[in-house]
Design an enzyme around this catalytic site. Structure first.
Site, PDB file in Angstrom:
ATOM      1  N   ARG B 119       0.876  -1.169   0.000  1.00 44.22           N
ATOM      2  CA  ARG B 119       0.000   0.000   0.000  1.00 44.22           C
ATOM      3  C   ARG B 119       0.915   1.221   0.000  1.00 44.22           C
ATOM      4  NH1 ARG B 119      -2.502  -1.955   5.016  1.00 44.22           N
ATOM      5  NH2 ARG B 119      -1.052  -0.550   6.003  1.00 44.22           N
ATOM      6  N   ASN B 157      -5.077   7.149   4.678  1.00 50.80           N
ATOM      7  CA  ASN B 157      -4.800   6.201   5.756  1.00 50.80           C
ATOM      8  C   ASN B 157      -3.317   6.178   6.077  1.00 50.80           C
ATOM      9  OD1 ASN B 157      -5.693   3.943   7.504  1.00 50.80           O
ATOM     10  ND2 ASN B 157      -4.359   2.703   6.177  1.00 50.80           N
ATOM     11  N   GLU B 158      -2.988   6.393   7.325  1.00 49.92           N
ATOM     12  CA  GLU B 158      -1.609   6.214   7.801  1.00 49.92           C
ATOM     13  C   GLU B 158      -0.571   6.822   6.867  1.00 49.92           C
ATOM     14  OE1 GLU B 158      -1.130   2.052   8.739  1.00 49.92           O
ATOM     15  OE2 GLU B 158      -2.338   2.227  10.541  1.00 49.92           O
ATOM     16  N   GLU B 310      -7.682   2.754  15.240  1.00 51.79           N
ATOM     17  CA  GLU B 310      -7.407   1.345  14.975  1.00 51.79           C
ATOM     18  C   GLU B 310      -6.658   0.750  16.144  1.00 51.79           C
ATOM     19  OE1 GLU B 310      -5.215   0.387  11.478  1.00 51.79           O
ATOM     20  OE2 GLU B 310      -6.364   1.703  10.158  1.00 51.79           O
ATOM     21  N   GLU B 358      -2.724  -9.632   5.215  1.00 51.24           N
ATOM     22  CA  GLU B 358      -3.195  -9.455   6.602  1.00 51.24           C
ATOM     23  C   GLU B 358      -4.225 -10.498   7.026  1.00 51.24           C
ATOM     24  OE1 GLU B 358      -2.456  -4.960   7.875  1.00 51.24           O
ATOM     25  OE2 GLU B 358      -4.263  -5.164   6.650  1.00 51.24           O
ATOM     26  N   PHE B 360      -4.015 -13.001   8.801  1.00 55.24           N
ATOM     27  CA  PHE B 360      -3.935 -13.390  10.211  1.00 55.24           C
ATOM     28  C   PHE B 360      -3.900 -12.192  11.150  1.00 55.24           C
ATOM     29  CE2 PHE B 360      -2.530 -17.299   8.130  1.00 55.24           C
ATOM     30  CZ  PHE B 360      -3.429 -18.185   8.713  1.00 55.24           C
ATOM     31  N   HIS B 361      -4.113 -10.999  10.622  1.00 52.85           N
ATOM     32  CA  HIS B 361      -4.353  -9.868  11.514  1.00 52.85           C
ATOM     33  C   HIS B 361      -5.718 -10.121  12.153  1.00 52.85           C
ATOM     34  CE1 HIS B 361      -3.778  -5.463  12.452  1.00 52.85           C
ATOM     35  NE2 HIS B 361      -5.008  -5.689  12.834  1.00 52.85           N
TER      36      HIS B 361
END
Lengths: 680, 680, 680
Positions: B119, B157-158, B310, B358, B360-361
């Site tokens: 990203r 975002n971020e 978040e 992600e 397994f986030h």
């Protein structure tokens, strides 16, 4: 001893040791300059290096020069009685050059261009770089060759960077053509029929890339040689320019400590004297050992006194942690350099910068000014040095030599694919040198081309690659009565990195009196017991040769491990001489005993007797007197030394008798009238 | 307290704390959406962030929009009573953009393009990127500005990635021109006359490269500042677009924990509220300390409640080992955020992805669905939060402030060449903050531009670089009666990273009442004994200033090492105030005692008395009541705390008296009617 | 047992085990060749691999061939009675190819071109490379297909390198089009709607880059599959060329130990036999365990005898430290390969090179020649091998199978973002294999597509990714009465790396009789006590499944940690079979006991009874007899083994009775007349 009239004139001009450092006034307002001159005089400064980083300040655009400020600085220095070592500023090209001609920037081993913002941002083989470097050098020479302040030329600075880009590729091909004459000869030397690497036209050859995979070791080796030569060409070009304007001024360039990219044995004949920049790490307790080796190397390169061109007044700024030189260490390290042949104590730099990467690199005049400890130590040393002025220009000699050769270094660490690939050449050299230093022996460093006849003992540490010339010289040396102490994995390959046949250790089989069928690197932390003829057992580790004696006598045998009962150390008589061969890495104490026994048996005797190891003893010999430097490296223990004759401690002014105690971190320079050996 | 009508309206709309998370329905079949809404309602979700990664799903080719699916999701959410924080999807451009225009991709510090597949694959200064980002933002704003579900805008975002490529180079030059006006000013600020780095045209200037070698520290520093500003410009551009459609909706963007590339002090005024993404490592036992500091930093940035945008329901997936939040920790961490000013508990993400990096986030709804522990903890927390609804919007205040400034950070860690180069700014800040937190003090974070008048004590950890504005503010603060606790290597350079003259510590010499002539980093693991006035001896390590007191009194003295007998800690009276200066790194207990003594002497008192360190106490103050959050971070030990007044535990519903026991990993939120300080 | 007439003919031609190695005469003068043939005969060499690196020597410029030297070598070998395994030299293209066509060079994962100077310097998908490789292959086949020395074709060498450049990008897109048919199917499989990664045209897809950041895991997975296929295409192209000239000669290519880039299960059907290059590290004490697994894997790939194509006579040269094979190890390792199905003992290379990267890679004929230990061991082994000639071609069988599948490997180690990302697939496989080997069990390796019906027990280590085919096969296996031992984190994702729903462990929920709601990697060095039904307590570490039994019985329970009291190991009855599920990583002894208990319960019995673990027992079964290989891996301890029948030790020639003692580092090959199981 060669005649060196330019350096003799330089010494005569200064009338003693040079004291001073790099002076970069372009970073300061004009008002600061007057204070600089005044404080330099107060500190006893008699020489400054001017202009190392001044290219952008002297030539703000191509061909337009602004020498006015430098004229003023030169005049101010001269008026202040301070001589100038004038630098060509070619190590740090202005941004206009590399912005306009990015091909001047070097390409790093990983293929990336090295960007503007550091120093040394040029490919040494770049014709464009050389053209601009010649122009500014010519302009400087034209303007200042006859300025009365000029005492020395300082060509560029710390030459060292390789480039893997197009300019170096072209030059490398030319260098190879000159060396080999034909592609057949190159293919033979590089052993290219293996792995299908045969070159069929010169333009197929490129600099070797970053070794993230296997590669041709001789290609790598030749590229190291080429880089050293290409850098030296830059020096020679500038030297010849300044010399064409005036021939009686010494022309130098400053070397670096243990610097792998330049073979200083080939460089040293091109300068009027060797000059060294050295920054021992004050955070390391044994930094003075490695410093001593470097000093002896500098002294040996031309067999003459040399110039300590840069050291730090206290800390540097390039490491992760930059420790200060604690009280007394800077003075002691300065005398140590002199002891080993330096005729100067110079620093980088005079006044601490306020900005830039090196703002925390210490200076003679620190950020906190004359109220600082560092200034006070500088001022004291500057005041004290004239007491030993008569030692300037004095020479040294030694009966022991240790091999330190760049081709041996490159062979051991740059060609890969060895039985083990974690050889540390400078550590290995230091490990062999340290016990000799601590036993108060004078030591010369030698290379493959050295005349070995002055020595009684030659020490050859892990010389995997040796050329035929050195093999022959060693053989003549031993046959003529010399003692060779040689450690494992020596003599294996020739100058092209090809294994000498028909058995290990090719070049040295006759010398050591044995052949070796296998090299056994130790597994992990494995150690081996080694039993000597006298019944003592010592420890070894890291490596074992699998030795098959032919004419040699066994000096020590493995008492454990898979080679138990097999020979570890040999003693071979060759002609009128002797070869001691170490087939493993002995623990330091055992290595020391072996070296000292060989030395004693060869009739070598130390400069002083019975002094502790932390007391370093070094001798310089002048025309009328000799000077024994006694340096105590302990911070807490005094050192008592016995002296064979009455003398005069030049620093304290006291007469010395049969014993002398040197205080912790202190130094005595004892003058003796005659040149007889100083010992009990 | 500033007026913030947009956030007031937002809080009023939700009627309590926001609870929910990122919702990415485009990854699921339509059938899943109905179950999502049903389970969201079951869990008490009242806000979701929609569309963060939806660009490719909303604009499958340039200029063609497919909003139909999002229309349906917006309607479904609205029908389900769930408000929407609508994201502009500009952090993850579709592949068609970067495939067609590769120059949009950022160039990393090592010169390589950052490829498609992660990203944030855009150069923030790219005009092409900004053009496309503006188009999708405009289309979204046009379509949804008046949708009844819309409660908040989530811009991108971020934000965080720098680019070293051409677009950023051009923008960096423009930024420098605006900052410096002339090349002369830039050359002065960058100290370019040293090392021959003088720039003679703007286009010679590039972003600094990967520091595999030395480089100009001020160039590096300015580039950090530029990157932060360039990223902020992206935010402002999109904010202004959505605001042009409707002016009463809060516009935010989410920050990251301890994020070095964006100076959030300059960012915070541009948003309606601060929002934070935080992922403390459940594998670290003291992760809650660093979390508390980050929460206090977010609270301090605008002095207002903020949005926890978040967090993870359990584990993340980006580390080598991704530990779960063990039972109770997710709930405790959520309340901790609220205690420090958060008005929300939001997660990334609602439903665990089946694929992608992600997968397994953790999510509110895990792979194993409602039968999982994580879901059950989420559902329980969602049901419990309304009990403390009246605390929403409540503020906080503190008497102690700790400096946390991005310029100080960059100076200490990005400019290199320091006496030691392993300073860890966030760890240093945490080391100074932790003892205050564990002693139950309220702490604000401040920056160079902060108003210090509200505080009794200001703590300044290792502030190597300070600007003149902060120096002046600190001086006024101390002269006016404040207490400054300042640790070593502070005040050394100005905002251009140039050493302040004529002696260390330039800016702070008058404040600390001493000058320093040398900075002595410790050698290796060296430690020093430090003896205090009361005769106690403590340990220090890592660093020593060589201090020369001028007006200061000596609080503690070295009792070992080369500086034995020299001052280690100073106490200086300035005006009506006091400065405690720490010239070394004290062991944690000694640092704690020194900080708490200074606080006590300054009249600061803790929020609660005599509670153990693992009991965290934090206060929020509302219009009618105050709320004392008591959080027990121990997994095994209960914590008893004494309270000064009767109150009501809002979670349990029980009345509280003079003492309250908080169970391991549990929390009490005690409501007091008045706002008097809560203590014995 | 499949018919393999080409290999049968090859074995018949040699009349016993192949013995020899790579022969690269192009690096030696003609005079050396005669000595080579003479010494080969002395050593018993009957096969050499010729021409692996000879491209530059055979085709010095494009299309001009110089076969004359090779004609002579072929004739000399034939005259000496030595057969030739003739290599196509396509692994090391000449410099003229890559100099003229740099696009042939592979691009590494970090985007840099891999330069000339190593080997394998081609992009396997490059049409230009394939065109030139086909030309030299055709020329070789045309010239030598009917040479009487020709016994085998050796296609290229150690295929293995991926390329991330343009040729591979084009081919990858084609591979994806063939696999998925449509972009929609690819987008679904790659889960691209998350993170806005939807592809809208095929040419937007590139090879994945170096993972310095997060990336799409399925893209990475498919690229691994593509690389394996692209390399295999190179093989098939050359194989088909040589076969078109003559169809009765076996065509092989040599595999590598634990090589991740080529899925040998898909490769093995394309060759006439499997061939392995293996270099166990003599510095590792347990290198023989991993060797045994690799040997069993090679044997299992086709269920047939295989070719040990390369091993070292002693040390290699590619590691940091290259230890020698100490006395006895080379012989023992050679017999170990034979025991596990090898029909050859071949080395790289015949004579040690004098130059090049591999000059210190050991050879059959070392630098120190026939006076060396290595030569003597080679000569002895060559003389001894004919004693066991009748074992050539014998087969093996096993009752236990261990999963070793490349897709499982790639899933676990190449896709990132797992709960923990330090899985070491080959170590995990070895950990499950070692106790079976040391308990003297025969073990086959299986993959997702294997027929499981021959086995009583199947062991599935940490099979995070499994396809539906394997899930079905396992289910049928267990339902039919088989025993499955499966360890944690298995069955989680499908072949596209998407999490199987609706709960962990998706594919295996029914098999293990439980669901798992969370995976708990251990925090740091955390360990857990695990109590078994018999009351014993063992230790576990590294990982815990949070298990919720449905139909399973609990075999062991956590006795400490946050999951205390919860199940650690399950036992589930499914159909007529049994599943033992390990939810944590047991200490080695506990894993061993669990595996051996499951085996014993399933009726599996070892090849020999009561022998120590360092005694390896392996059986090969011929048409008339069976051969029990007994190998003692201890350097110091003899090993006694009980035998069930009288036999004949083929090496010593002695008859064997009920017990046999095998000396340290020694081997016995006992011939039994019948094929009854050998045990008490």
């Amino acid at each position: 001893m060669t005649v060196n009239s330019r350096m003799d004139a330089f010494r005569a001009r200064l009338g003693g040791f040079a004291f001073g450092g790099d002076y970069n006034p372009e970073q300061w307002d004009r008002a600061v300059w007057d204070e600089d001159i005044q404080l330099m005089r107060r500190a006893g400064v008699n020489l400054v290096t001017l202009g190392v980083f001044a290219w952008a300040s002297l030539e703000p655009e191509p061909g337009r020069f602004t020498f006015e400020w430098m004229d003023e600085v030169m005049d101010l220095l001269h008026a202040g009685g301070i001589s100038v070592d004038l630098a060509t500023p070619t190590m740090a090209p202005p941004v206009w050059l590399t912005h306009e001609h990015p091909e001047v920037l070097p390409v790093m081993e990983d293929g990336e261009r090295f960007g503007f913002g550091n120093r040394l941002q040029f490919d040494p083989a770049s014709p464009r770089y050389r053209e601009h470097a010649a122009r500014i050098t010519t302009a400087l020479a034209e303007r200042y060759s006859h300025h009365p302040a000029l005492a020395m030329w300082h060509i560029s600075n710390e030459y060292g960077q390789p480039s893997y880009g197009e300019a170096s590729a072209v030059a490398f091909r030319g260098w190879l053509q000159r060396k080999y004459g034909s592609l057949d000869a190159l293919n033979d030397a590089w052993y290219t029929r293996f792995w299908s690497q045969v070159y069929t036209s010169w333009d197929q050859i490129n600099p070797p890339e970053v070794p993230r995979s296997w590669s041709n070791p001789t290609r790598r080796l030749d590229f190291k040689r080429f880089v050293s030569d290409a850098l030296l060409e830059c020096f020679v070009m500038e030297r010849d320019i300044v010399r064409s304007y005036r021939d009686d001024i010494p022309v130098l360039t400053n070397y670096m400590r243990f610097y792998k990219n330049a073979d200083y044995w080939t460089w040293a004949p091109e300068q009027d004297a060797v000059a060294l920049d050295i920054y021992p790490n004050p955070g390391h307790d044994d930094a003075h050992i490695s410093a001593a080796l470097n000093f002896d190397l500098m002294r040996s390169l031309r067999g003459e006194p040399w110039v300590l061109m840069e050291q730090a007044a206290s800390s540097v700024s390039q490491w992760k942690v930059n420790n200060v030189k604690r009280p007394g260490h800077m003075r002691l390290g300065s005398y140590q350099a002199i002891a080993h042949g330096a005729d100067s104590v110079l620093y980088f730099q005079w006044r601490a910068s306020r900005g830039g990467h090196e703002r925390f690199h210490s200076a003679m005049l620190p950020h906190s000014g004359t109220a600082s400890r560092t200034w006070q130590e500088i001022e004291a040393l500057g005041g004290e040095l004239p007491r030993i002025a008569e030692a300037v220009g004095a020479r040294s000699s030694a009966e022991i030599a240790v091999l330190f050769d760049w081709n041996a270094w490159w062979g051991l660490t740059e060609t890969h694919g060895l039985p083990r690939n974690d050889f540390d050449y400078t550590q290995i050299a230091t490990d062999h040198y340290q016990p000799l230093l601590e036993a108060h022996h004078a030591v010369d460093m030698v290379h493959f081309g050295s005349d070995l006849s002055p020595y009684k003992v030659v020490v050859v540490p892990n010389a995997y690659l040796v050329d035929d010339r050195f093999t022959d010289a060693l053989t003549r040396f031993v046959e003529g009565g010399g003692t060779l102490v040689c450690s494992f994995f020596s003599g294996v390959v020739d100058a092209n990195n090809q294994v000498r046949q028909p058995a290990y250790p090719g070049a040295f089989r006759g010398l050591i009196g044995a052949y070796i069928d296998e090299y056994w690197p130790a597994r992990g932390d494995e150690t081996f017991a080694v039993t000597f003829a006298d019944g003592t057992t010592r420890t070894a580790d890291w490596w074992q040769d699998s030795i098959h004696p032919e004419t040699a006598r066994v000096l020590a045998t493995y008492a454990s491990g898979h080679l138990e009962g097999r020979p570890a150390i040999l003693d071979n008589a060759v002609g009128r001489g002797r070869v001691v061969y170490l087939g493993t890495r002995l623990e330091p104490g055992a290595l020391r005993d072996t070296l000292l026994e060989a030395g004693a048996a060869a009739g070598v005797s130390p400069l002083v007797a019975a002094a502790p190891g932390h007391l370093e003893a070094v001798r310089r010999v002048g025309d009328d007197a000799e000077f024994l430097f006694l340096l105590n490296h302990s911070e807490t223990q005094p050192a008592e030394v016995r002296l064979a004759a009455d003398g005069l401690d030049l620093i304290s002014g006291a007469k010395t008798g049969a014993t002398l105690e040197v205080a912790p971190l202190s130094v005595s320079v004892v003058r003796f009238e005659n040149t007889e050996r100083v010992q009990e």
